[in-house]
Design a protein around this motif. Structure first.
Motif, PDB file in Angstrom:
ATOM      1  N   PHE A   1     -17.220   7.462 -15.625  1.00 63.52           N
ATOM      2  CA  PHE A   1     -17.283   8.680 -16.389  1.00 63.52           C
ATOM      3  C   PHE A   1     -17.594   8.086 -17.411  1.00 63.52           C
ATOM      4  O   PHE A   1     -17.881   9.274 -18.263  1.00 63.52           O
ATOM      5  N   GLY A   2     -17.995   7.191 -17.342  1.00 60.25           N
ATOM      6  CA  GLY A   2     -19.114   6.890 -18.915  1.00 60.25           C
ATOM      7  C   GLY A   2     -18.721   5.284 -19.626  1.00 60.25           C
ATOM      8  O   GLY A   2     -18.206   4.644 -18.927  1.00 60.25           O
ATOM      9  N   TYR A   3     -18.583   5.624 -21.082  1.00 60.23           N
ATOM     10  CA  TYR A   3     -17.744   4.315 -21.253  1.00 60.23           C
ATOM     11  C   TYR A   3     -16.440   4.045 -22.222  1.00 60.23           C
ATOM     12  O   TYR A   3     -16.743   5.225 -22.844  1.00 60.23           O
ATOM     13  N   HIS A   4     -15.089   3.491 -21.883  1.00 61.60           N
ATOM     14  CA  HIS A   4     -14.320   3.457 -22.599  1.00 61.60           C
ATOM     15  C   HIS A   4     -14.008   2.170 -23.110  1.00 61.60           C
ATOM     16  O   HIS A   4     -14.686   1.173 -23.528  1.00 61.60           O
ATOM     17  N   VAL A   5     -12.730   2.756 -24.526  1.00 61.17           N
ATOM     18  CA  VAL A   5     -12.973   1.921 -25.231  1.00 61.17           C
ATOM     19  C   VAL A   5     -10.925   1.990 -25.355  1.00 61.17           C
ATOM     20  O   VAL A   5     -10.472   3.171 -25.208  1.00 61.17           O
ATOM     21  N   ILE A   6     -10.750   1.186 -24.218  1.00 58.75           N
ATOM     22  CA  ILE A   6      -8.857   1.033 -23.934  1.00 58.75           C
ATOM     23  C   ILE A   6      -7.928   0.332 -24.800  1.00 58.75           C
ATOM     24  O   ILE A   6      -8.505  -0.884 -25.317  1.00 58.75           O
ATOM     25  N   LYS A   7      -6.956   0.055 -25.248  1.00 60.64           N
ATOM     26  CA  LYS A   7      -5.532   0.153 -26.089  1.00 60.64           C
ATOM     27  C   LYS A   7      -4.731  -0.110 -25.207  1.00 60.64           C
ATOM     28  O   LYS A   7      -4.038   1.411 -24.914  1.00 60.64           O
ATOM     29  N   VAL A   8      -3.981  -1.169 -24.321  1.00 57.63           N
ATOM     30  CA  VAL A   8      -3.103  -0.995 -23.218  1.00 57.63           C
ATOM     31  C   VAL A   8      -1.768  -1.154 -24.704  1.00 57.63           C
ATOM     32  O   VAL A   8      -1.515  -2.015 -25.623  1.00 57.63           O
ATOM     33  N   THR A   9      -0.884   0.068 -24.904  1.00 56.97           N
ATOM     34  CA  THR A   9       0.259   0.172 -25.321  1.00 56.97           C
ATOM     35  C   THR A   9       1.292  -0.121 -24.454  1.00 56.97           C
ATOM     36  O   THR A   9       2.493  -0.461 -25.449  1.00 56.97           O
ATOM     37  N   GLY A  10       1.310  -0.078 -23.306  1.00 57.49           N
ATOM     38  CA  GLY A  10       2.860  -0.890 -22.543  1.00 57.49           C
ATOM     39  C   GLY A  10       2.191  -1.685 -21.416  1.00 57.49           C
ATOM     40  O   GLY A  10       1.197  -1.449 -20.702  1.00 57.49           O
ATOM     41  N   LYS A  11       3.302  -2.256 -21.482  1.00 66.05           N
ATOM     42  CA  LYS A  11       2.912  -3.658 -19.436  1.00 66.05           C
ATOM     43  C   LYS A  11       4.325  -3.394 -18.815  1.00 66.05           C
ATOM     44  O   LYS A  11       5.486  -3.754 -20.171  1.00 66.05           O
ATOM     45  N   LYS A  12       4.400  -3.168 -18.260  1.00 68.51           N
ATOM     46  CA  LYS A  12       6.163  -3.504 -17.397  1.00 68.51           C
ATOM     47  C   LYS A  12       5.879  -3.140 -15.758  1.00 68.51           C
ATOM     48  O   LYS A  12       5.108  -2.976 -15.450  1.00 68.51           O
ATOM     49  N   ASP A  13       6.493  -4.270 -14.922  1.00 67.48           N
ATOM     50  CA  ASP A  13       7.145  -4.824 -13.583  1.00 67.48           C
ATOM     51  C   ASP A  13       7.534  -3.614 -13.070  1.00 67.48           C
ATOM     52  O   ASP A  13       8.113  -2.572 -13.571  1.00 67.48           O
TER      53      ASP A  13
END
Length: 92
Positions: A80-92
């Motif tokens: 799709f192109g180039y992504h700049v990613i910011k992770v704002t949450g993680k959960k199991d």
């Protein structure tokens, strides 16, 4: 593992690198997304909401796994192109 992330999607690697640098230096990620992203998520400041395994393309998901909450990626290349990613949450 589920992730919550925002991203900025652009076609140009140099622009993605510049946006990543600005975000890491404290620029408002949502504003950068609204101003630069080509993804419809830009209307929400790049917010993609929660997603689980297999819901995103492999390089994107892999980048999310390697980032801590609040961290911003270097440019991630996908079809799709180039992504700049910011992770704002993680959960199991």
């Amino acid at each position: 593992m589920q992730f919550k992330a925002s991203h900025i999607l652009v076609k140009d690697r140099a622009l993605a690198q510049e946006l990543s640098r600005k975000a890491k230096q404290g620029a408002d990620f949502a504003s950068l997304a609204r101003e630069n992203s080509t993804c419809p998520s830009k209307a929400q400041g790049g917010d993609l909401g929660w997603f689980g395994p297999g819901q995103m393309v492999a390089p994107f998901e892999s980048a999310c796994k390697g980032l801590g909450v609040g961290s911003i990626s270097d440019p991630v290349s996908t079809q799709f192109g180039y992504h700049v990613i910011k992770v704002t949450g993680k959960k199991d």
